[in-house]
Enzyme design. Structure first.
Site, PDB file in Angstrom:
ATOM      1  N   CYS A 142      13.287  11.791   5.714  1.00  0.00           N
ATOM      2  CA  CYS A 142      13.457  11.427   7.123  1.00  0.00           C
ATOM      3  C   CYS A 142      14.877  11.707   7.606  1.00  0.00           C
ATOM      4  O   CYS A 142      15.101  11.909   8.791  1.00  0.00           O
ATOM      5  CB  CYS A 142      13.118   9.954   7.309  1.00  0.00           C
ATOM      6  SG  CYS A 142      14.055   8.896   6.188  1.00  0.00           S
ATOM      7  N   GLU A 195      10.604   1.752   9.928  1.00  0.00           N
ATOM      8  CA  GLU A 195      11.491   2.878   9.599  1.00  0.00           C
ATOM      9  C   GLU A 195      10.668   4.131   9.835  1.00  0.00           C
ATOM     10  O   GLU A 195       9.748   4.431   9.070  1.00  0.00           O
ATOM     11  CB  GLU A 195      11.946   2.797   8.134  1.00  0.00           C
ATOM     12  CG  GLU A 195      12.725   1.539   7.792  1.00  0.00           C
ATOM     13  CD  GLU A 195      14.133   1.509   8.373  1.00  0.00           C
ATOM     14  OE1 GLU A 195      14.595   2.543   8.898  1.00  0.00           O
ATOM     15  OE2 GLU A 195      14.764   0.440   8.311  1.00  0.00           O
ATOM     16  N   GLU A 198       9.723  16.468  15.030  1.00  0.00           N
ATOM     17  CA  GLU A 198       9.906  16.363  13.579  1.00  0.00           C
ATOM     18  C   GLU A 198       8.927  17.292  12.858  1.00  0.00           C
ATOM     19  O   GLU A 198       7.716  17.176  13.039  1.00  0.00           O
ATOM     20  CB  GLU A 198       9.679  14.922  13.111  1.00  0.00           C
ATOM     21  CG  GLU A 198      10.009  14.744  11.638  1.00  0.00           C
ATOM     22  CD  GLU A 198       9.705  13.342  11.110  1.00  0.00           C
ATOM     23  OE1 GLU A 198       8.636  12.798  11.434  1.00  0.00           O
ATOM     24  OE2 GLU A 198      10.527  12.809  10.354  1.00  0.00           O
ATOM     25  N   LYS A 214       0.851  -1.199   0.000  1.00  0.00           N
ATOM     26  CA  LYS A 214       0.000   0.000   0.000  1.00  0.00           C
ATOM     27  C   LYS A 214       0.886   1.249   0.000  1.00  0.00           C
ATOM     28  O   LYS A 214       1.589   1.509   0.974  1.00  0.00           O
ATOM     29  CB  LYS A 214      -0.900   0.041   1.238  1.00  0.00           C
ATOM     30  CG  LYS A 214      -1.947   1.143   1.128  1.00  0.00           C
ATOM     31  CD  LYS A 214      -2.564   1.520   2.442  1.00  0.00           C
ATOM     32  CE  LYS A 214      -1.944   2.719   3.081  1.00  0.00           C
ATOM     33  NZ  LYS A 214      -2.006   3.961   2.302  1.00  0.00           N
TER      34      LYS A 214
HETATM   35  P1  NAD Z   1       2.314   8.206   7.877  1.00  0.00           P
HETATM   36  O1  NAD Z   1       2.765   7.457   9.061  1.00  0.00           O
HETATM   37  O2  NAD Z   1       1.202   9.157   8.021  1.00  0.00           O
HETATM   38  O3  NAD Z   1       1.906   7.220   6.702  1.00  0.00           O
HETATM   39  C1  NAD Z   1       2.781   6.237   6.196  1.00  0.00           C
HETATM   40  C2  NAD Z   1       1.950   5.135   5.556  1.00  0.00           C
HETATM   41  O4  NAD Z   1       1.220   4.471   6.583  1.00  0.00           O
HETATM   42  C3  NAD Z   1       0.922   5.629   4.556  1.00  0.00           C
HETATM   43  O5  NAD Z   1       0.822   4.711   3.499  1.00  0.00           O
HETATM   44  C4  NAD Z   1      -0.356   5.635   5.382  1.00  0.00           C
HETATM   45  O6  NAD Z   1      -1.532   5.528   4.617  1.00  0.00           O
HETATM   46  C5  NAD Z   1      -0.147   4.413   6.253  1.00  0.00           C
HETATM   47  N1  NAD Z   1      -0.928   4.368   7.497  1.00  0.00           N
HETATM   48  C6  NAD Z   1      -1.436   5.385   8.207  1.00  0.00           C
HETATM   49  N2  NAD Z   1      -2.101   4.923   9.290  1.00  0.00           N
HETATM   50  C7  NAD Z   1      -1.958   3.581   9.271  1.00  0.00           C
HETATM   51  C8  NAD Z   1      -2.403   2.536  10.126  1.00  0.00           C
HETATM   52  N3  NAD Z   1      -3.127   2.769  11.222  1.00  0.00           N
HETATM   53  N4  NAD Z   1      -2.074   1.273   9.809  1.00  0.00           N
HETATM   54  C9  NAD Z   1      -1.327   1.001   8.724  1.00  0.00           C
HETATM   55  N5  NAD Z   1      -0.894   1.952   7.859  1.00  0.00           N
HETATM   56  C10 NAD Z   1      -1.210   3.223   8.143  1.00  0.00           C
HETATM   57  O7  NAD Z   1       3.630   8.929   7.315  1.00  0.00           O
HETATM   58  P2  NAD Z   1       3.717   9.964   6.126  1.00  0.00           P
HETATM   59  O8  NAD Z   1       3.154  11.264   6.588  1.00  0.00           O
HETATM   60  O9  NAD Z   1       3.193   9.334   4.882  1.00  0.00           O
HETATM   61  O10 NAD Z   1       5.301  10.077   5.966  1.00  0.00           O
HETATM   62  C11 NAD Z   1       6.093  10.946   6.702  1.00  0.00           C
HETATM   63  C12 NAD Z   1       6.783  10.220   7.829  1.00  0.00           C
HETATM   64  O11 NAD Z   1       7.529   9.114   7.317  1.00  0.00           O
HETATM   65  C13 NAD Z   1       7.795  11.094   8.549  1.00  0.00           C
HETATM   66  O12 NAD Z   1       7.682  10.890   9.931  1.00  0.00           O
HETATM   67  C14 NAD Z   1       9.128  10.568   8.041  1.00  0.00           C
HETATM   68  O13 NAD Z   1      10.216  10.798   8.908  1.00  0.00           O
HETATM   69  C15 NAD Z   1       8.831   9.129   7.901  1.00  0.00           C
HETATM   70  N6  NAD Z   1       9.786   8.491   6.999  1.00  0.00           N
HETATM   71  C16 NAD Z   1      10.723   7.656   7.542  1.00  0.00           C
HETATM   72  C17 NAD Z   1      11.680   7.069   6.718  1.00  0.00           C
HETATM   73  C18 NAD Z   1      12.722   6.139   7.271  1.00  0.00           C
HETATM   74  O14 NAD Z   1      13.351   5.423   6.488  1.00  0.00           O
HETATM   75  N7  NAD Z   1      12.953   6.101   8.578  1.00  0.00           N
HETATM   76  C19 NAD Z   1      11.673   7.328   5.340  1.00  0.00           C
HETATM   77  C20 NAD Z   1      10.711   8.192   4.842  1.00  0.00           C
HETATM   78  C21 NAD Z   1       9.762   8.770   5.669  1.00  0.00           C
END
Ligand code: NAD
Length: 474
Positions: free
Chosen positions: A278, A244, A374, A170
């Site tokens: 990130c 991650e 963040e 997804k």
């Molecule tokens: P998010 O956590 O809002 O969403 C990430 C994914 O999870 C999306 O596909 C979303 O639809 C899904 N999701 C949301 N709620 C869920 C649930 N209850 N169960 C399962 N899936 C769910 O994050 P975002 O806003 O899309 O991305 C930004 C964040 O990602 C930042 O915190 C960033 O630091 C982090 N990030 C981390 C890395 C890493 O490698 N550590 C890399 C890129 C981004």
């Protein structure tokens, strides 16, 4: 308008409910995507059962060939995919062309080679030989965020396929388009049911993936709060879990650093991809003896960044990923002022897009909320430090532990600081310098587990020991 469907068992699958996908640079709806529910996820799992059966029996050499064919197909569409990524995410098309799509291609080629080159250990006892055997996990769930859509999805898909698993993936509902293109490519190359893609909202579709009992491993990249929810669901089901999560990374500049290189490095670390990586260095720690001169040069470097149309080849900073995200980032700029900081930049551009000028914030305590939470946007806070110990203490003073960069000409200092930082990755005199063989991941609230090279291959497989008793001489 583009209409996107789920991909289940190698064909596009209709859904009853839909979401709009918006270009954040224009605020125009560019696609309609499925709003999948648990029943759609279950249909993907049913397809993946058959995919897993076939793919797990496909020889590794043939899987590697398939991965290379996926890479070739992505490469043939590089320009189109870069444009899609830019329209969907807001990033400069030049960045997508140079970084995002080439990395996605490289991920498939890298794991094809890694699979072909892999040797497993054997351990000799006096009367027996142990040898390691790997089995695929079965069906794995991959959930990815919006900031590096195809880059991060392919970073999971490639090793999961290499190790013989079937996938239910997804992408973020905010950036679904390149995942759709990848699914179309996979449908031409892989057996039906090996790669299944479902679109939708996190709490509905994402949660259904995490909850599904037949999905045995979850690889999640996203925010820390979401990761906590994912872990709360998956851990009691004893699923393999890779998380991650978020970061609040420090760029540490010592007085003996090459000044110009450190300025350029700090600007890039702070603002690449609008600060929406990130690993971005959103807290800049500068040794006091060069602080004023550095802040002046850094601010000038930031103000020279060109903000604007992501499609323009000279643009450095495109649109933020959504108007809602811009509101969040602006909220942090208000907080920074309330906390006593001085903000340079951070103005909105007129027009419908989610544009925001990059902002440099000085005068804040490194322990305040702006400097420790963040923000995930084009905002860097700058803080002075006196010596190594203080720099390390400030850098370690957040709940996150993803990455840091250290800028110094003293190798001893680089090594001491690198070892003392509570993070998963440290760069010295560079930033985002990546080799796909090295471990990638965070500590503290930045995640659990490592991706990359053999770490990804271990995650997407079950390692088994087989102990063979050697026969006694007759
Ligand atoms: P998010 O956590 O809002 O969403 C990430 C994914 O999870 C999306 O596909 C979303 O639809 C899904 N999701 C949301 N709620 C869920 C649930 N209850 N169960 C399962 N899936 C769910 O994050 P975002 O806003 O899309 O991305 C930004 C964040 O990602 C930042 O915190 C960033 O630091 C982090 N990030 C981390 C890395 C890493 O490698 N550590 C890399 C890129 C981004």
């Amino acid at each position: 308008m583009r209409v996107v469907h789920n991909w289940i068992s190698g064909v596009q699958a209709p859904t009853s409910d839909h979401l709009d996908d918006t270009n954040p640079a224009t605020s125009q709806v560019i696609a309609r995507i499925p709003r999948s529910q648990a029943s759609d996820v279950h249909a993907a799992v049913v397809a993946a059962r058959e995919g897993a059966r076939v793919w797990s029996r496909t020889p590794a050499s043939e899987r590697a060939i398939a991965l290379r064919r996926i890479a070739d197909a992505l490469e043939a569409r590089l320009d189109e995919l870069a444009a899609l990524e830019s329209q969907d995410q807001g990033k400069p098309v030049s960045l997508a062309r140079k970084v995002d799509i080439p990395r996605a291609i490289a991920n498939f080629r890298f794991f094809a080679s890694a699979l072909e080159q892999e040797t497993l250990a054997s351990t000799r006892m006096a009367d027996a030989i142990n040898y390691e055997a790997r089995k695929p996990i079965g069906i794995v769930g991959l959930i990815t965020p919006w900031n590096l859509p195809l880059y991060l999805l392919s970073w999971k898909v490639a090793p999961a396929l290499a190790m013989g698993n079937a996938i239910v993936a997804k992408p973020s509902e905010l950036t679904p388009l390149t995942a759709d293109a990848l699914a179309g490519i996979c449908a031409d190359i892989l057996p039906a049911g090996v790669f299944n893609l479902v679109h939708g909202l996190g709490p509905e579709c994402g949660q259904a993936i995490v909850e599904h009992p037949e999905i045995k491993a979850i690889s999640f990249t996203g925010g820390t709060a979401t990761g906590r929810r994912v872990a709360a669901t998956a851990a009691p089901m004893f699923k393999k879990l890779s998380l991650e999560l978020g970061g609040k990374n420090s760029t540490l500049v010592f007085a003996d650093a090459d000044f110009d290189q450190a300025v350029a490095g700090a600007v890039r670390a702070g603002f690449a991809n609008q600060g929406e990586i990130c690993l971005c260095g959103s807290r800049l720690l500068v040794q006091r003896s060069i602080y004023d001169r550095f802040v002046e040069a850094f601010t000038a470097g930031v103000q020279a960044l060109k903000v604007g149309d992501p499609a323009h080849p000279d643009t450095d900073i495109g649109a933020l990923n959504s108007l809602a995200h811009r509101d969040k980032v602006e909220g942090y700029l208000s907080l920074a002022r309330d906390e006593g900081g001085t903000v340079v930049g951070g103005e909105r551009s007129p027009g419908p897009g989610a544009f925001l000028n990059p902002a440099v914030v000085t005068g804040l305590e490194p322990t305040c909320r702006t400097a420790t939470e963040e923000i995930f946007g084009p905002v860097v806070t700058v803080h002075p430090f006196d010596d190594e110990d203080q720099a390390i203490a400030i850098a370690n003073g957040t709940e996150y532990g993803l990455a840091a960069s250290v800028w110094t000409s003293d190798l001893g200092c680089a090594h001491r600081v690198g070892e003392a930082l509570d993070v998963g990755m440290v760069w010295v005199n560079t930033w985002l310098h990546r080799d796909l063989r090295v471990p990638f991941g965070g500590v503290k609230n930045s995640g659990v587990g490592r991706e990359g090279g053999r770490w990804s291959m271990a995650f997407y497989s079950e390692n088994k020991n087989i102990c063979v008793k050697l026969g006694d001489r007759r």
